[in-house]
Every structure is written in structure tokens, then in C-alpha cells.
Design a protein around this motif. Structure first.
Motif, mmCIF file in Angstrom:
data_model
loop_
_atom_site.group_PDB
_atom_site.id
_atom_site.type_symbol
_atom_site.label_atom_id
_atom_site.label_comp_id
_atom_site.label_asym_id
_atom_site.label_seq_id
_atom_site.Cartn_x
_atom_site.Cartn_y
_atom_site.Cartn_z
ATOM 1 N N TYR A 71 48.393 -85.989 25.404
ATOM 2 C CA TYR A 71 49.292 -85.819 24.270
ATOM 3 C C TYR A 71 50.268 -84.680 24.562
ATOM 4 O O TYR A 71 49.954 -83.735 25.280
ATOM 5 C CB TYR A 71 48.515 -85.513 22.991
ATOM 6 C CG TYR A 71 47.684 -86.665 22.462
ATOM 7 C CD1 TYR A 71 48.239 -87.613 21.601
ATOM 8 C CD2 TYR A 71 46.344 -86.796 22.813
ATOM 9 C CE1 TYR A 71 47.480 -88.659 21.098
ATOM 10 C CE2 TYR A 71 45.580 -87.845 22.318
ATOM 11 C CZ TYR A 71 46.156 -88.781 21.462
ATOM 12 O OH TYR A 71 45.398 -89.809 20.979
ATOM 13 N N CYS A 74 54.807 -82.542 19.467
ATOM 14 C CA CYS A 74 55.908 -83.274 18.857
ATOM 15 C C CYS A 74 57.198 -82.452 18.892
ATOM 16 O O CYS A 74 58.303 -83.023 18.921
ATOM 17 C CB CYS A 74 55.565 -83.644 17.428
ATOM 18 S SG CYS A 74 54.295 -84.913 17.293
ATOM 19 N N ALA A 101 54.078 -93.183 13.587
ATOM 20 C CA ALA A 101 52.665 -92.930 13.891
ATOM 21 C C ALA A 101 51.751 -93.197 12.705
ATOM 22 O O ALA A 101 50.531 -93.175 12.861
ATOM 23 C CB ALA A 101 52.497 -91.480 14.355
ATOM 24 N N GLY A 113 49.504 -90.623 17.229
ATOM 25 C CA GLY A 113 49.610 -89.227 16.835
ATOM 26 C C GLY A 113 48.263 -88.530 16.810
ATOM 27 O O GLY A 113 47.225 -89.137 16.549
ATOM 28 N N ALA A 133 51.662 -86.117 20.210
ATOM 29 C CA ALA A 133 51.831 -87.564 20.184
ATOM 30 C C ALA A 133 52.026 -88.106 21.592
ATOM 31 O O ALA A 133 52.323 -87.372 22.540
ATOM 32 C CB ALA A 133 53.025 -87.946 19.302
#
Length: 875
Positions: A71, A74, A101, A113, A133
Motif C-alpha cells: 500500500y 493516499c 474505494a 483502501g 491505497a
């Protein structure tokens, strides 16, 4: 002027062009509108994405944020998107990323997410510096073959990079996830659908290009929302799929449970809510409608939702009907919403409204174009490699000469030139030979080279065949659909109900079915009161106050009816009006009600004289009229089933005549007419022929000059065998109960037989009613007092008797009417009273009932005595 008095220097304002303000505003607004339509609000029909969504996915692809990668913050994704492709600020990009998401916003989320991305309650997401995300599998399908020249590229905002104008879109994003947006002068609202059904529709169109919309609607049964719910009916769906626009009603899914630890109470449990409706908004609206009184049967609302799903509890009050409450909730709260479907998207640079077939065709066209462009790219790469391999084969076959030329050359460029001249090679082939390692000269490597050459020839032939034959492209699309369905296909979440609703409710659906006491006064006041307000008392009791009549007014009629029953109101002018019991104003026992003139459009001088309770307008029963002058008329009930607001003619009346009684009858019944001077006539219902609605009628009873008809009773065919009795009440509170069998059935038009002795003690007859054992009687006085007594307490007497005291009246009061309460109504009352104290037994002191006792206490100033009185039995 300056301080020194000199002129100021001229301003350098450049070129000035005069323009009409109307033209400037029109052109500027048109430019703005086109920018919003193309670059912000509407999705492209090919990949189903708006520019902001597409750019976020491209930035995540650049960052290699695939499903198997780690991940990424964001904030990093939003920053990359803003810096490279979408220069509108991270605060604008992040909400779009969040929505992609959210599992409750998209049927198939494109972004995976990690962290707080908001909730269906309307809670905001965490700041982008806290959330992370990466792309979901569906998003990678949207990017498939992006590097194979499958789509056109365009410069980004600062022409530093190139961005794709559209994604290859292997996943049918527009059909599966839908879209919504508001542009200038137009809006789009495309609902999401189930992937399996979408794939089925695409296969059907590929198999049969002539398939019609009806067949396609059988495959895609309707929208499939991430939040589930129930779509009511298919009419709006079919309209949207065939025309591109439609409306459907979406309801929450619920079931009824018994409230925990609360015996006799039930609760509605909502487990699915309409799409894009926030749960907190539903709760707030329920609280609002309960506070303002639009829904009265709710005692509590609470949210028991957790990570496993929605569980919204609406607890009902005791004995409330869950079906009525849920319909009220659907009417007044977002638990039912209207879904507007507008299939508007950008097609060939222009906004167009598409049918379901149009969207499927657009997906197929785009995929065919992508696959052909990919095939041409692969074919070009294969031909380029084949060209190189051909040069390597020449070098291997002439290896000694190649080595000699290279050794004799001073540098690489001279060697490439010599090789090109010696073997007629291209620059690329000569470069490959110069770069070739000596290990490629072994026998095994030479075999590999030949095998690669043969494979390239086969690949090129296959790719050329794909470009020549459209069925090969179709087969590739079908293969992609099978793969997508296997990876991401799931079952429907939204149910499609066969029940068609239009978003409005019949008011009757929102009204609980219950028995009411309907009261009409002589001055035209009407009300309805719950039947359980009145409790049984002993014969001869003074009773409780039944109506707070205005001065000079008196109760004229009282009857028992269900809230959904019809009330036919017959006026002194021979007209009939049509009402429902629930349309009558509800009032307490002592309220005077509301003037019926406010409910009906009565003419000047017109008053309501008689009312009739009707549950349904069937074809077998008839309406029988009796007038003051002894006329009777019989008309089919169905003739009164379609009244107007201004009323319709019910009977033609002679001068100074009026309707005194109206009743329903059926074949085999008998009609009994009673007069004020104690006479009664009984005849067969067939003795009066059926007439039209506006006819005058025939003679029913021959009256003496000082006499008039006061009541009419319709008796069933078995009245004499089943012990039906007639109760006759006189003005001074006296009367009696007589068997119906004591009244002979004779022809109509005569003076009849003696019904009761009319004496100075009794006074003239006020009314007659038919009763059986188990019924109750309500006696209504001129002052509004009501006494309720069990029929069983009154022993039957002969016709030619004076009777006994029925009700103890004050010296200045008089009896004006009586009404029977059937045994069936008593059973309903008992159910209504369950858990609230038992009804007073006949013959007991009414003050032992808490409700009656309270009424008595409130009526002290009106000198109401609730003690029973068994005064004066006299034959």
C-alpha cells in the motif's frame, strides 16, 4: 490632475476590441459548459470513467500500485495525480479516490483502501496522510494492454508527459459500476449492475446482433446496488433500458421481530437500505416524522449495525400493526426512494443518452478497437523480430566471412557498413550481428534460432488472421468475459420485486384497521372515537358523557364501523355523499366533533339526515330507504359506488318528506318499519321492486295524520328461528325487547300491528333496533349522554306492553336514539383492551372501570352520575 498640475501619464492598456456583452457571455459560457461536460462531469462511454478517475488510476499505475504490491499513502497518490495529470489540488482528488474505494458506493471498487475511508453513516474519511491505497483487480483489468498502443495518448496539462485519453477498459466499468454527475444543463445517473448479467448481455449481443431490448432485459434483470435493497417492479427498469431514461422505486429490506424482553411489542429490523442513502439521514427523518405526529406508532429507534452489516431497529408501540407502520415509513422517510436512471455519457466527443443495448454496443466497439490495435502492435513487434532473426540466420550461415569482415574493420560503424554491403542487410540486422555473442554460434543456439524463426512465422500468420477475421476478435472478447466472470463474478444483491408501485401510497395503506364509534349530531357535527372508549354498564345506569354537544344540539346517529369502511351520507335533499371512516375527524368521547359541512360539498340548506356503513359495493345487496311519510324504495347498492364530490341523487322525495332510515338488504330479508305512535309493518324485501337511483319509491306504511315513520330495520331471513329481537326505545327513556317472530310478515302499505303502547309515561317512539344475545346497546340522550348496556339484561316482552326503564334520564333530558354493538365488535374491543384492564361486566358498577371512573371525575361539573339504577320495571 497631479499635485503639480500636470496631466497623468497615459496608461498602457494594449489592444481594445469592442464586443457585444451578449455575444461575449454566450461564447464564454459555452466554452465553460463544454469544459465541464467533457472534462469533469460525464463519463466516457468507452471506459466508463471521468477524467479525474482515469488520471488517478494512471498515476497509481505509474507508481506500480498493483494488487500484489504494498500500500502507498493516499497523500502520495493524490500528489502524483495532481502534479502529473490533474492540476486541481489534492483536496479535490482525494474525495474521488475515496469513493473509488468505498464498497457501499461502487458495486466493484477500483481501489483497495487501507484505513478509514468513511462509512455508510456519512462519516468522513480520515485525512489522506493517514490512509493508504493500491489498485484492485478490476482496476488492473482497466489498464490491461495499456503499453501496447491500444489507446491514443495526449499531452498532459503542461505538455511534460503524455496521458491516455481513454483506458483499454477490459472490465465493463460503465455497466457494472455506473456513474453520476451534474454537468451544465444536463446530468447523468447510471446505476450499477451485476457483472455476471452484464457479461451475459454482451455474449448475447455478440451471438445475435439482432437481439431485441425485451430479450436483453431478461438477461440484465435490473440494477444491482452495493447496498442491496428491493426494486419495486420492472416497468421503470424496462423504460430506462429501452429509452435511456426511467424511474424506479427502491425499498429497504426488513423483517419483523418480537422486541427482546418486551412482551407483546414488535420491532421492524431493516438490514438493507436504498443506494446512496445515508443511515444517519434515515434515523434523523424517522425522529422528525415521529415528533411532528405523522407516524404515531413508533416508540424507539436505534442503530445496532456493526461490521457484519446494517441492523436498524424501529420499535413499535404495543398492538401496532407492523405493515401499516412500515408503509408509513416508506411514505415519509428515505427507507423508500425514487431512483432516477439517466444513461448519459460521452460518445464520440458528444453527450448522448443510451439504451442498455447502446451501452453494450459501445463496450463491444471499444474492445474490438483495443484488440485490433493490440494485434497490430504485436504484429509489428513480431515482424521486427523476424527481420532481426533473418539477419542472424544469414550471419550464422556465413559465419567465417562475417568474422573476417569484422576483424578487418577499424570500428563498429565500418563493420556494420561492410556487412550491409556484403549480405544486403539492413542497419538493424547489421547492428544485431555486431552485437551477437560468440555463444550463439553453438549448434544448440543455431537450432533455437531456427525454432524462433518458425514460431515468429506462425505468430505473424495468426495475428494477420485475427485482423482479417472479425470472429477471431469476438472469440477473444468472449475469452476475456469468461476470465472476468471467473475472477470477479458474484451473486445479485438487489432483489427485483414483481410488485409495481409508483412511489405514492393509497392513504388506506397507512391507516390501521380498527373499529370506531362514529357519531353524527342533529346540527351536522361528526367524529369518530375508538370503540374501546365505551365500556359496558348495567341496565338503567346514567352512563358517561358521550359528546360535548354545543348548546341546542343533540346526537342524531351513532354506529360502529371500521376505519376502512365507506360511509354513505344521505341528505334531506335526497342526495348521497361518499366518505371513508378514516376521513372523519377523530375526537375524544366528550368532544363535539367537526361540522360535516367542512368534509362534504353540501348545497345551501342541505343537511345530512342518514348515514350507512358499507364495507364493499357488491352486486347482490340493495339499499332500502324509508321516509317520514311512509315511502320505501329499493335500489341496487352498486348504483351508489361512484359518487361525485358534489354528491349524486339518491332518491326523489315528495314535498315536506325526508329520509329517516337507510339499510342494506339481500334476497330473503324482511323489512320492518316502526312509527312514532307505536305501530309496525313487516313485509318481505321482494314486495318492493328494485328501482333506479333517482326514483321516488312506493308506499311502505299507511300512517295516521298525527303519525310518522321513525325507524326501519332489515331482518335476515332466519331472524324468527335464531331469536333475533327488536328493542323499541321511547322518548322518556322507557322501552322493551320483543322477539322478531312476534311481528307477522304481511304486505306493505297497511297500518301494521301494535309495537309498543305509547303512553304519557313512555312518550312517542324514538327508534327501533334489532339485537341478539351477546350484543350491547348504546342509548343516546339529547344532552349527549351515552349509556351502554348488555342486551342479555333485557328480558323479551310482548308487543302490546309498555316496557321498562331503559335509561335513567334527568328531568330536562330526553332519549333521541339507540345503537347496537354486535358480538363481533365486542370481541374486537376485547382484543383492543388486552393488557389494559378488563371491560366492566354487565350489571356491575361502571365506576370500577378506571377509564369510566376517570370520565366520571371529569364530568362532576356537568352533574353526571355514574351509579347504576334499576328503577321501575313495569309490564
Amino acid at each position: 490632475m497631479t499635485e503639480t498640475g500636470s496631466e497623468p501619464p497615459p496608461m498602457n492598456i494594449g489592444r481594445v476590441e469592442p464586443r457585444l456583452i451578449e455575444r461575449e457571455m454566450s461564447e464564454s459560457y459555452l466554452t465553460y459548459a463544454l469544459s465541464v461536460i467533457h472534462s469533469r462531469a460525464l463519463p466516457d462511454v468507452r471506459d466508463g470513467l471521468k477524467p479525474s478517475q482515469r488520471r488517478i488510476l494512471v498515476a497509481m499505475n505509474d507508481l506500480r500500485l498493483r494488487p500484489n504490491s504494498k500500500y502507498r499513502k493516499c497523500a502520495n497518490i493524490a500528489g502524483t495525480t495532481s502534479g502529473d495529470y490533474h492540476p486541481h489540488g489534492e483536496s479535490v482528488i482525494y474525495p474521488t479516490l475515496v469513493r473509488m474505494a468505498q464498497k457501499f458506493s461502487l458495486r466493484y471498487p477500483l481501489v483497495d483502501g487501507q484505513g478509514n475511508f468513511g462509512s455508510i453513516d456519512g462519516d468522513p474519511p480520515a485525512a489522506m496522510r493517514y490512509t493508504e491505497a493500491r489498485m484492485n483487480g478490476e482496476a488492473t483489468e482497466m489498464m490491461a494492454d495499456l503499453d501496447k498502443e491500444t489507446v491514443d495518448y495526449q499531452p498532459n496539462y503542461d505538455e511534460r508527459l503524455d496521458e491516455p485519453s481513454v483506458l483499454p477498459g477490459r472490465f465493463p466499468q460503465l455497466l457494472c459500476n455506473g456513474s453520476d454527475g451534474i454537468a451544465v444543463g444536463m446530468a447523468t445517473s447510471l446505476p450499477p449492475h451485476n457483472l455476471r448479467e452484464v457479461c451475459g448481455a454482451i455474449r448475447a449481443v455478440l451471438a445475435d446482433a439482432t437481439i431485441d431490448a425485451n430479450e436483453l432485459c431478461k438477461i440484465v434483470t435490473g440494477p444491482d446496488f452495493p447496498t442491496g435493497g428491493i426494486i419495486m417492479g420492472r416497468r421503470g427498469i424496462h423504460q430506462a433500458y429501452t429509452t435511456g431514461r426511467g424511474r424506479s422505486i427502491v425499498r429497504s429490506r426488513y423483517h419483523v421481530e418480537e422486541a427482546r424482553g418486551r412482551s407483546g411489542k414488535e420491532q421492524l429490523v431493516f438490514t438493507e437500505i436504498p443506494y446512496q442513502v445515508r443511515k444517519i439521514g434515515i434515523i434523523d427523518k424517522i425522529v422528525e416524522v415521529v415528533k411532528d405526529g405523522r407516524i404515531t406508532g413508533i416508540s424507539d429507534v436505534r442503530d445496532e449495525s456493526d461490521r457484519d452489516g446494517i441492523r436498524l431497529i424501529v420499535e413499535l408501540k404495543k398492538n401496532e400493526d407492523p405493515e401499516v407502520i412500515v408503509k408509513q415509513l416508506f411514505q415519509f422517510t428515505p427507507l423508500q426512494t425514487t431512483l432516477s436512471i439517466i444513461n448519459l455519457s460521452i460518445v464520440d466527443g458528444q453527450p448522448r443518452t443510451l439504451s442498455l443495448r447502446g451501452m453494450v454496443d459501445a463496450y463491444i466497439r471499444h474492445r474490438k478497437d483495443v484488440l485490433r490495435r493490440r494485434t497490430r502492435f504485436l504484429l509489428r513487434k513480431a515482424e521486427e523480430r523476424k527481420h532481426i532473426v533473418e539477419g542472424l540466420r544469414i550471419a550464422v550461415q556465413n559465419i567465417d566471412e562475417v568474422i573476417r569482415i569484422i576483424r578487418a574493420s577499424k570500428d563498429t560503424d565500418e563493420a556494420k557498413g561492410a556487412l550491409m554491403a556484403a549480405f544486403a542487410l539492413s542497419l538493424a540486422q547489421s547492428q544485431a550481428i555486431v552485437d551477437m555473442r560468440l555463444g550463439r554460434l553453438t549448434g544448440l543456439e543455431r537450432d533455437k534460432l531456427e525454432a524462433e524463426y518458425e514460431a515468429l512465422l506462425a505468430e505473424i500468420a495468426d495475428l494477420e488472421d485475427i485482423l482479417r477475421r472479425d470472429e477471431r476478435v469476438v472469440a477473444m472478447i468472449l475469452e476475456d468475459l469468461d476470465d472476468l466472470e471467473a475472477k470477479y463474478g458474484d451473486d445479485r444483491r438487489t432483489e427485483i420485486s414483481a410488485e409495481e408501485v409508483d412511489g405514492s401510497f393509497d392513504i388506506e395503506e397507512l391507516i390501521t384497521e380498527e373499529m370506531m364509534v362514529v357519531t353524527f349530531s342533529r346540527d351536522g357535527y361528526v367524529k369518530r372515537t375508538g370503540l374501546d372508549t365505551y365500556r359496558a354498564q348495567g341496565r338503567g345506569g346514567r352512563g358517561v358523557k358521550g359528546s360535548e354537544s354545543k348548546e341546542g344540539d343533540a346526537i342524531r346517529s351513532l354506529f360502529i364501523a371500521g376505519t376502512h369502511d365507506y360511509v354513505l351520507c344521505f341528505s334531506n335533499l335526497g342526495k348521497v355523499y361518499w366518505l371513508k371512516v378514516y376521513q372523519l375527524p377523530e375526537g375524544g368521547r366528550t368532544s363535539k366533533g367537526r361540522a360535516i359541512r367542512n368534509l362534504l360539498e353540501l348545497a345551501a340548506g342541505e343537511v345530512i339526515h342518514s348515514v350507512l356503513r358499507v364495507q364493499s359495493f357488491d352486486t347482490e345487496r340493495v339499499v332500502v330507504f324509508a321516509t317520514k311519510k311512509g315511502t320505501v324504495k329499493k335500489t341496487a347498492l352498486e348504483a351508489y359506488s361512484r359518487p361525485k364530490k358534489t354528491g349524486i341523487r339518491a332518491i326523489a322525495l315528495e314535498e315536506e318528506d325526508e329520509v329517516v332510515s337507510v339499510a342494506l338488504a339481500q334476497p330473503g330479508d324482511t323489512v320492518l318499519i316502526g312509527s312514532a305512535q307505536g305501530r309496525a309493518v313487516r313485509f318481505d324485501e321482494q314486495a318492493a321492486r328494485t328501482m333506479g337511483r333517482v326514483s321516488r319509491g312506493v308506499r311502505g306504511m299507511r300512517l295516521k295524520p298525527d303519525d310518522e315513520v321513525v325507524s326501519m330495520i332489515v331482518l335476515p331471513s332466519d331472524a324468527d328461528q335464531t331469536g333475533v329481537t327488536l328493542v323499541t326505545a321511547c322518548l322518556n327513556g322507557y322501552g322493551k325487547r320483543t322477539l322478531a317472530a312476534d311481528y307477522p310478515i304481511k304486505g306493505r302499505g297497511n297500518q301494521g300491528v301494535i309495537n309498543i303502547k305509547v303512553t304519557e309515561r313512555n312518550g312517542p317512539v324514538v327508534a327501533l333496533r334489532s339485537v341478539v344475545d351477546g350484543d350491547d346497546l348504546m342509548f343516546i340522550s339529547q344532552s349527549g349522554m351515552i349509556v351502554r348496556t348488555a342486551v342479555d339484561e333485557m328480558r323479551p316482552m310482548g308487543r302490546n306492553t309498555q316496557g321498562v326503564r331503559l335509561v335513567n334520564l334527568k328531568s330536562d333530558d330526553a332519549l333521541v336514539g339507540i345503537e347496537a354493538v354486535s358480538a363481533e365488535d365486542l370481541e374486537l374491543e376485547a382484543r383492543n383492551n388486552s393488557g389494559e384492564g378488563e371491560a366492566t361486566e354487565p350489571g356491575t358498577d361502571a365506576t370500577t372501570d378506571p377509564i369510566v371512573a376517570q370520565a366520571a371525575a371529569e364530568a362532576v361539573e356537568d352533574e353526571v352520575d355514574t351509579d347504576t339504577d334499576s328503577d321501575g320495571d313495569e309490564d
